[in-house]
Design a protein around this motif. Structure first.
Motif, PDB file in Angstrom:
ATOM      1  N   SER A  15       0.825  -1.207   0.000  1.00  0.00           N
ATOM      2  CA  SER A  15       0.000   0.000   0.000  1.00  0.00           C
ATOM      3  C   SER A  15       0.860   1.259   0.000  1.00  0.00           C
ATOM      4  N   ASP A  63      -3.360  -2.951   2.280  1.00  0.00           N
ATOM      5  CA  ASP A  63      -4.528  -2.616   3.098  1.00  0.00           C
ATOM      6  C   ASP A  63      -5.767  -3.218   2.449  1.00  0.00           C
ATOM      7  N   THR A  68     -10.904   0.060   9.735  1.00  0.00           N
ATOM      8  CA  THR A  68     -10.117  -0.831  10.570  1.00  0.00           C
ATOM      9  C   THR A  68     -10.509  -0.636  12.029  1.00  0.00           C
ATOM     10  N   GLU A 113      -4.600  -2.865   9.152  1.00  0.00           N
ATOM     11  CA  GLU A 113      -3.820  -2.240   8.094  1.00  0.00           C
ATOM     12  C   GLU A 113      -2.645  -3.131   7.701  1.00  0.00           C
TER      13      GLU A 113
END
Length: 922
Positions: A15, A63, A68, A113
């Protein structure tokens, strides 16, 4: 620099690199105009790692979609981050395909994450003595560094072990979380301790220790003597809880539940067949050649320069730029002479607002050859602004040229400029090209058609950004306040780049069969039509809307009281958490679907299913619907009345929907619901002026008629030719009864089948819509295809053609590209196949209504004397405001013109109604 052990476990923060690659040059696209730069950047980095470290174990971590656990802890976590750009989102799926094809494990876990996943894997491996190399650009990862875990940033070639972390950040890995928590993090919206920056945070940590010591002994902070130390104990007392929260937010989770143990993250042999497909689709020609030559995964060398050079990537044009400001009459006369002789003029206006009804003209820019452009300032009024030419006199000189239909003009979104000129008494004629529409017709699936993105994409040129000269936020200047020394080059560049974009795009449109005619015959003539509709506006009855708002407020309150009674308690009907607790813990409703974090979902489709068996979800659905109606329409529309016209003026967008359909905004007229009584009542507020009526005309079953034409199915063609009710005819075929014996329920089900198949509905979807068993729904579909075999053949042929050429076309040649049509993921591939079947019908319908608008507008301009105005376009419907005494005759003519918009093998049929308001006429 620390030594990296041979053959480390390599963990890649996918990410982090995805965003960095997206914003880094070169901004590559393939020949279809699809963005590929982010894919290229990440894969190039992965190949480099593979080549340098030759790992036997490796994972690329991304991600997952959705929120989250940190969002549950702190609602504002990362709240200010903008949504992912559309042309980056489209690159994620092909990037994941290539990573997997390279034989690399790809990890993506909902609810956490990428940092948390990497942290869990790395620490588990480190505890067993495994050497771990984390490839990331994220400073937060420094908290993970230990004797076995090292960070590498391949973009800066920086390697961090424990000593390097201390040298770089001022504290060791064990205090990185404390440092992040104290100073906060703007990127992640971690609040930190107010007023504490890096220096203060380091002084506190180096002097006293971690946050636990600081919270335990804040009275010792003044002894450290740093600036502000005396007030720090009071600040700790006031904001201690926020500091604790910041610490939790900054802490990487080390106990994520993993699908694979780190021992299983092994690099596998590359899937060369899949790489060939992926590299071919992306047009990574050098890498494709390497795979075709038989090179293995670890033999694939990374060479950014060579690969970028083999793509059709834009290269900055070597053009000598000459921009000037026109400040004297002689300079204006000189440019008027150039314009009069030019084969094509690029033109752009600068104004005080993006709202075409409120904007005031500030200046005009021109270009007649690449690199040569000028700006005519007419309304800059900042202090000490230089003297400018009188606007009235200058426009009088320009008017003959701007209104000359034989003098060809090109612009970017000329609909806006046309409205601006209309506001100063000039009818812009001679519109020959529009670069926004050229880009859109060339590839409607591309997400961005604004000038700045097109310049980067096709010319390799970065335009001057408006924020660079005007500032940002509440302090942003309007164009009239910007000094000419910066405003001039910005404005002149707009005209210059518009001309260059046209020279790049137009030859490509001409080479693609059918696209040039879509542009010249449909999109370009529509510009003036839409501009006229927008400026005409529509009357709305504010008093009626206000009354409706009050009624909706009462109904919403009643629904809330009903909900409280059923629930046995008061609760927030808009709170997902409260609904989850109420539904699935207190009331014991069955869990239909779960969120990415594993919580029971209360999304709309879940409520729809629960509403079949329980009253509360039904009330919530109605509550949501009415609340949206009230906030979006009945409350908002009266506030949108233009002060000069007293009307509402929407904005139509030609370059939004991939299928060619128009959309509208401020207000969105396309989404006013018509299936509910409350939604239809909003249409009552769209009224005609005194002595006038509303006339609404729409096509009858246009997409089914297009299906009959495209499929050439004899049964459908015959039904339409005989003027039969197509749904009743389908019911007779599907249920095996006489046409006259079809019941209303059978017709309803046949209608669902007819429209469902157009949109690719499965038996499961049809079963849910009709509330029947799946087997029964499948039998309807099977029987339908037996009775209408031409439809089935059309669908099968269309799927095959789409897979072969990568796109489908409308009857008029418009293309819809389908990047996922050969996707290995069945869901994505099937979605692309459904789009392939539907797009030719929906796109052809969009083309037909656009051609009808052009035909009707031409007739209004040439054969009527102000007794009719086109005021709205909504899906397959055109809405007019007409003189009452001419309404019936105008109705007949409009239906004729709409029916003549296309020649199909079935009759196009338009039907119209007349009333005092839109709902009466509909």
């Amino acid at each position: 620099m620390p030594n990296i052990a041979e053959n480390p476990l390599v963990l890649v923060d996918g990410s982090s690199y995805l965003y960095r690659a997206y914003y880094a040059p070169p901004h590559l696209t393939n020949s279809k105009g699809e963005a590929t730069g982010a894919v290229y950047g990440v894969i190039n980095m992965l190949r480099s790692l593979l080549k340098q470290y030759k790992p036997s174990q490796m994972a690329v971590v991304f991600d997952a979609k959705g929120k989250t656990f940190r969002n549950d802890m702190y609602a504002d976590y990362k709240a200010h981050r903008p949504p992912m750009p559309d042309d980056l989102r489209t690159q994620i799926e092909p990037l994941h395909r290539i990573i997997r094809a390279l034989g690399l494990p790809l990890v993506c876990i909902p609810g956490v994450e990428a940092d948390d996943v990497i942290g869990t894997i790395a620490t588990q491996a480190s505890k067993e003595g495994r050497s771990v190399l984390i490839s990331t650009g994220d400073k937060d990862m420094a908290q993970l560094v230990d004797a076995n875990i090292t960070l590498i940033n391949t973009m800066t070639n920086t390697i961090l072990g424990p000593e390097e972390v201390t040298e770089k950040f001022g504290v060791g890995p064990e205090l990185i979380i404390d440092l992040l928590a104290l100073q906060g993090d703007k990127a992640d919206n971690i609040p930190g301790l107010p007023g504490v920056g890096e220096k203060t945070a380091l002084a506190m940590l180096q002097g006293l220790g971690g946050i636990s010591q600081i919270l335990a002994e804040p009275e010792k902070l003044p002894e450290l003597g740093f600036r502000g130390s005396k007030t720090m104990p009071a600040k700790i007392a006031e904001h201690g809880e926020m500091l604790k929260l910041s610490f939790e937010l900054a802490t990487i989770k080390l106990d994520v539940e993993l699908e694979q143990d780190w021992h299983q993250l092994n690099v596998a042999p590359a899937d060369k067949d899949e790489l060939i497909k992926c590299y071919g689709q992306m047009e990574f020609k050098r890498w494709l050649a390497e795979v075709l030559d038989g090179k293995g995964t670890n033999e694939l060398a990374a060479d950014a320069g060579e690969e970028a050079a083999t793509q059709e990537a834009p290269t900055p044009q070597d053009i000598n730029v000459e921009y000037s400001n026109i400040l004297t009459w002689d300079e204006l006369d000189s440019w008027l002479e150039k314009l009069a002789k030019a084969e094509l003029i690029a033109i752009d206006t600068e104004t005080t607002s993006l709202n075409y009804m409120q904007a005031k003209l500030v200046g005009i820019s021109f270009a007649v050859e690449p690199g040569k452009a000028a700006y005519l300032p007419l309304g800059h009024d900042y202090p000490d602004a230089p003297e400018q030419l009188d606007m009235t006199q200058a426009l009088a000189k320009l008017k003959p040229l701007l209104e000359d239909a034989n003098l060809k003009k090109v612009g970017q979104n000329l609909k806006y400029d046309m409205s601006i000129f209309a506001g100063v008494g000039i009818t812009l004629r001679g519109i020959a090209f529009d670069t926004m529409l050229e880009s859109y017709v060339f590839n409607s699936v591309a997400s961005k058609h604004n000038m700045d993105d097109l310049a980067l994409k096709y010319l390799g040129h970065k335009n001057i950004a408006f924020e660079e000269i005007a500032g940002k936020g509440v302090k942003q200047l309007t164009f009239n306040q910007i000094p000419l020394e910066t405003a001039g080059p910005y404005a002149a560049e707009d005209a210059d780049i518009t001309l260059r974009l046209h020279q790049h795009l137009w030859p490509r449109l001409q080479k693609a069969a059918g696209l040039a005619s879509v542009f010249t015959d449909i999109e370009l003539p529509l510009v003036a039509v839409l501009s006229q509709i927008e400026r005409q506006g529509v009357l709305v009855d504010s008093m009626l809307l206000s009354q409706q708002s009050e009624e909706l407020a009462r109904k919403i309150d009643e629904l809330e009281q009903q909900a409280y009674k059923i629930a046995g308690e008061e609760f927030n009907l808009s709170s997902t958490k409260q609904l989850q607790t109420l539904f699935f813990e207190k009331l014991g409703y069955p869990v239909i679907k779960k969120t990415p974090k594993g919580a029971p979902s209360t999304a709309e489709e879940v409520l729809v299913e629960l509403a079949l068996d329980y009253p509360l979800p039904k009330i919530l659905l109605e509550h949501r619907s009415l609340t949206k109606l009230k906030s979006t329409y009945t409350d908002k529309l009266p506030l949108m009345l233009d002060g000069k016209t007293g009307r509402v003026h929407t904005s139509y967008h030609q370059a939004n929907a991939a299928t060619g359909r128009l959309s509208s905004s401020e207000p969105n007229l396309q989404n006013i619901p018509i299936r509910t009584e409350e939604g239809r009542r909003i249409r009552h507020a769209f009224i005609a002026g005194e002595g006038r009526k509303i006339l609404a005309a729409d096509y009858s079953q246009i997409e089914l008629r297009i299906m009959a034409h495209l499929s050439q199915d004899k049964g459908l063609l015959s039904a339409f030719a005989e003027g039969k009710d197509i749904h009743r005819a389908t019911a007779a075929e599907v249920f095996g009864v006489d046409f006259d014996a079809v019941t209303s329920e059978q017709r309803r089900r046949a209608k669902a089948v007819n429209f469902g198949l157009i949109y690719g509905m499965s038996a499961f979807g049809l079963a849910r819509q009709l509330d029947i068993p799946r087997a029964e729904a499948q039998s309807y579909i099977d029987t339908y295809f037996k009775r209408y075999p031409g439809v089935l053949k059309y669908m099968e042929d269309t799927r095959a053609l789409a897979a072969e050429q990568g796109y489908v076309s409308t009857l008029f040649g418009r293309r819809l590209y389908l990047p996922a049509i050969k996707d290995r993921n069945a869901m994505r591939r099937q979605a692309a196949e459904r789009a392939a079947i539907n797009a030719p019908m929906q796109g052809t319908a969009a083309d037909i209504i656009k051609k009808a608008m052009i035909n009707v507008a031409n007739w209004i301009a040439s054969d009527t004397q102000g007794e009719i105005d086109m005021i709205m376009q909504v899906h397959d419907e055109l809405v007019f405001e007409v003189d009452s005494d001419k309404a019936e005759s105008l109705k007949v003519k409009i239906c004729e013109l709409m029916a003549q918009a296309a020649k199909l093998d079935v009759e196009l049929l338009a039907e119209a109604g007349i009333g005092d308001n839109w709902e009466q006429a509909h």
